[in-house]
Design a protein around this motif. Sequence first.
Motif, PDB file in Angstrom:
ATOM      1  N   LEU A 174      30.423  32.337  34.903  1.00  0.00           N
ATOM      2  CA  LEU A 174      31.513  31.783  34.096  1.00  0.00           C
ATOM      3  C   LEU A 174      32.069  30.532  34.764  1.00  0.00           C
ATOM      4  CD1 LEU A 174      33.412  35.080  33.146  1.00  0.00           C
ATOM      5  CD2 LEU A 174      31.664  33.857  31.829  1.00  0.00           C
ATOM      6  N   ASN A 175      32.524  29.596  33.941  1.00  0.00           N
ATOM      7  CA  ASN A 175      32.990  28.297  34.430  1.00  0.00           C
ATOM      8  C   ASN A 175      34.469  28.394  34.824  1.00  0.00           C
ATOM      9  OD1 ASN A 175      33.029  25.607  35.082  1.00  0.00           O
ATOM     10  ND2 ASN A 175      33.043  24.869  32.966  1.00  0.00           N
ATOM     11  N   ALA A 176      34.728  29.112  35.932  1.00  0.00           N
ATOM     12  CA  ALA A 176      36.095  29.419  36.347  1.00  0.00           C
ATOM     13  C   ALA A 176      36.657  28.335  37.256  1.00  0.00           C
ATOM     14  CB  ALA A 176      36.134  30.767  37.055  1.00  0.00           C
ATOM     15  N   PHE A 177      37.887  27.900  36.954  1.00  0.00           N
ATOM     16  CA  PHE A 177      38.640  26.965  37.784  1.00  0.00           C
ATOM     17  C   PHE A 177      39.817  27.718  38.400  1.00  0.00           C
ATOM     18  CE2 PHE A 177      36.353  24.064  35.171  1.00  0.00           C
ATOM     19  CZ  PHE A 177      36.340  22.820  35.798  1.00  0.00           C
ATOM     20  N   ILE A 178      39.971  27.661  39.696  1.00  0.00           N
ATOM     21  CA  ILE A 178      41.140  28.223  40.368  1.00  0.00           C
ATOM     22  C   ILE A 178      42.140  27.087  40.562  1.00  0.00           C
ATOM     23  CG2 ILE A 178      42.015  29.350  42.435  1.00  0.00           C
ATOM     24  CD1 ILE A 178      39.201  30.517  42.846  1.00  0.00           C
ATOM     25  N   VAL A 179      43.253  27.151  39.824  1.00  0.00           N
ATOM     26  CA  VAL A 179      44.257  26.083  39.863  1.00  0.00           C
ATOM     27  C   VAL A 179      45.342  26.449  40.871  1.00  0.00           C
ATOM     28  CG1 VAL A 179      45.923  24.737  38.532  1.00  0.00           C
ATOM     29  CG2 VAL A 179      43.781  25.496  37.460  1.00  0.00           C
ATOM     30  N   LEU A 180      45.503  25.617  41.886  1.00  0.00           N
ATOM     31  CA  LEU A 180      46.486  25.879  42.939  1.00  0.00           C
ATOM     32  C   LEU A 180      47.892  25.580  42.438  1.00  0.00           C
ATOM     33  CD1 LEU A 180      44.678  24.218  46.005  1.00  0.00           C
ATOM     34  CD2 LEU A 180      44.439  26.560  45.123  1.00  0.00           C
ATOM     35  N   GLU A 181      48.780  26.569  42.546  1.00  0.00           N
ATOM     36  CA  GLU A 181      50.188  26.379  42.211  1.00  0.00           C
ATOM     37  C   GLU A 181      51.006  26.061  43.456  1.00  0.00           C
ATOM     38  OE1 GLU A 181      51.136  26.441  39.152  1.00  0.00           O
ATOM     39  OE2 GLU A 181      49.715  27.685  38.048  1.00  0.00           O
ATOM     40  N   MET A 182      50.506  26.514  44.638  1.00  0.00           N
ATOM     41  CA  MET A 182      51.170  26.278  45.919  1.00  0.00           C
ATOM     42  C   MET A 182      50.106  25.912  46.957  1.00  0.00           C
ATOM     43  SD  MET A 182      53.915  29.434  46.059  1.00  0.00           S
ATOM     44  CE  MET A 182      52.633  30.676  46.050  1.00  0.00           C
TER      45      MET A 182
END
Length: 618
Positions: A174-182
């Motif tokens: 799956l084309n998963a992006f982990i978006v950093l919030e901190m």
Amino acid sequence: MAKNYGEMYNIKGWGDPYFGVNKDGHLCVRIYGRETSAGQETDVFSVIQQVTNADDKKKKKKLQFRMILRFPDVLRHRITSLHTAFASAIKYTGYGSVYQGVFPVKVNQHKAVVQDMVNFGYDHSYGLEAGSKPELLIAMSCLTKAKPGAYLVCNGYKDADYIALALGARAMGLNAFIVLEMEEELDIVIEQSSKLGIEPVIGVRAKLLTKIPGHFGSTAGKHGKFGLPAERIYEVAKKLKALNKLHWLKLLHFHVGSMIPTTDIVFKAASEASGIYCTLVKECGAEMMTTLDCGGGLGVDYDGTRSGSSDMSVAYGLEEYASSIAQAVRLKCDYHGVPHPVLYTESGRAMASHHSMIILEALSAIPEPKDDDDEASTEQLHARIRDLSSKLQQIRGASMSSSSHAVHVRKHGVEMYKLGKKLSKSVTADAHTIYNYHMNLSIFSLTPDYWGIQQLFPMIPVSRLNENPTHKATLVDLTCDSDGKVDKFIGDAETLPLHPLDPKLGGYYVAVLLSGAYQEALSSKHNLFGGPSLVRVLGTGDDDGAFKIDTTHLGPTTEELIGTMRYDVKDDISSVIEERAREKKVWGMVGMLVEKGLSTMPYLVDYRPAALSLRSKI
């Protein structure tokens, strides 16, 4: 031709292009938007009659109110319209990349809705956004049926388990992006990537200076709840570069708030974010950057005013929104000589709101008490005038002297004059009488945003829209709570025009429109009134108004709701009641009542108090 009173509710404003009133005076759904022919409109009153028909042998249980009707064809049309708008904007602005959207699962987590989003968006590589571990698991499951390359965007605060699960999604293809919030989330990503041997794709959420006015802008700007200011984002890029992992960074995300009121703010936010994107590419060396996530904010015109001055409306449509983003990003990237990134948005509210409506059943209508409790009603005054008129006829035909006749006529004439003045005053007062319509609902599980943030939704009777709605109404719910009342409506109104209840005409229903986003996810169980029955309605494509009831689901039963409070229903409820009832030798009767109470929804069933209903005709 009968008059269409739908205009009293501004249906042409908030209803365009999906809702209207048909020749029978019924609310109807134009499931294909403006492409819907007159014969393809779905009659909402007919849908309600069909699904509540007690003689339907196919249903094991009769559906109860409250009820949500879903129209998946509208959902498909919304997704197609969004992608068409961006395709057109990309073409006419000369934008050099593509658009690829995602649906935020938080907006409506219901299985059928999320699966429909993926299914209807397949040709557009439409993906999903998750903000928690449960939502991530839902998204991972549903996206196995999506077109390869559809985005899985992982937002929200994250622990090691969340990040490990997102890495697992990448291992699944799956084309998963982990978006950093901190910033500290980067250390967890590095640790989990090393532990699992899976290389991530990451993004960073930018905390922009651009913000929107009103309630929905309270978590944006430099004091926003999520994201990093530009200078900290550049530090993240430097850290990745020092670790030889800068190629992980491929996405920049921003979100300035829900219900962005004007395209000026859309353009300004997209331009500011594009500047950060260009700096990452040109000055920080993040040449593997590919994507700009423009977040949510695409609004819904709840009150039909197309105004940018309130939280209830927006001053643009899909085309203007898409054009503002494409033009802002193109101009900024061209100025800095940076290739145009893939654009995507997390437009949830604008996708889900229109396809779902809540149906409320009116139980009774009671007029607010008059200030003068001794004042006779309009009907009583009419009766007294008729009685005096009859007496005058008798006097005229009676045998008496002229002077005596004149005295009697004068006496009754004066009385009739006084009664006439009272009648005129009473009729005027009746025109301003407010009726409390008692509805089969809980505000707290129906429209929690109305109670929580004073969000208004358009409401309209389902039938009799070819009759003048003469009552000024407020809606009162079943809960034991003073907040369980709707007395604010679109258009700055404090009442809703409704018809007098007439038992001879059967049920009277009010539809709450544009309610497909957030309400089910936020609903509470005040007084243990739970969720709705669900009905999925499909168009047949024929020109005879035909529709198909695809699925029906009874809402949570009393037994299920009690169970959510950590009761063992059998041991803590049924058995205890049975023991006492047997002691009193009434279990035969009580047992049947308990079984019925547990197996049905907690809302009222077949509530038809004739006296109360007839009072609404006053």
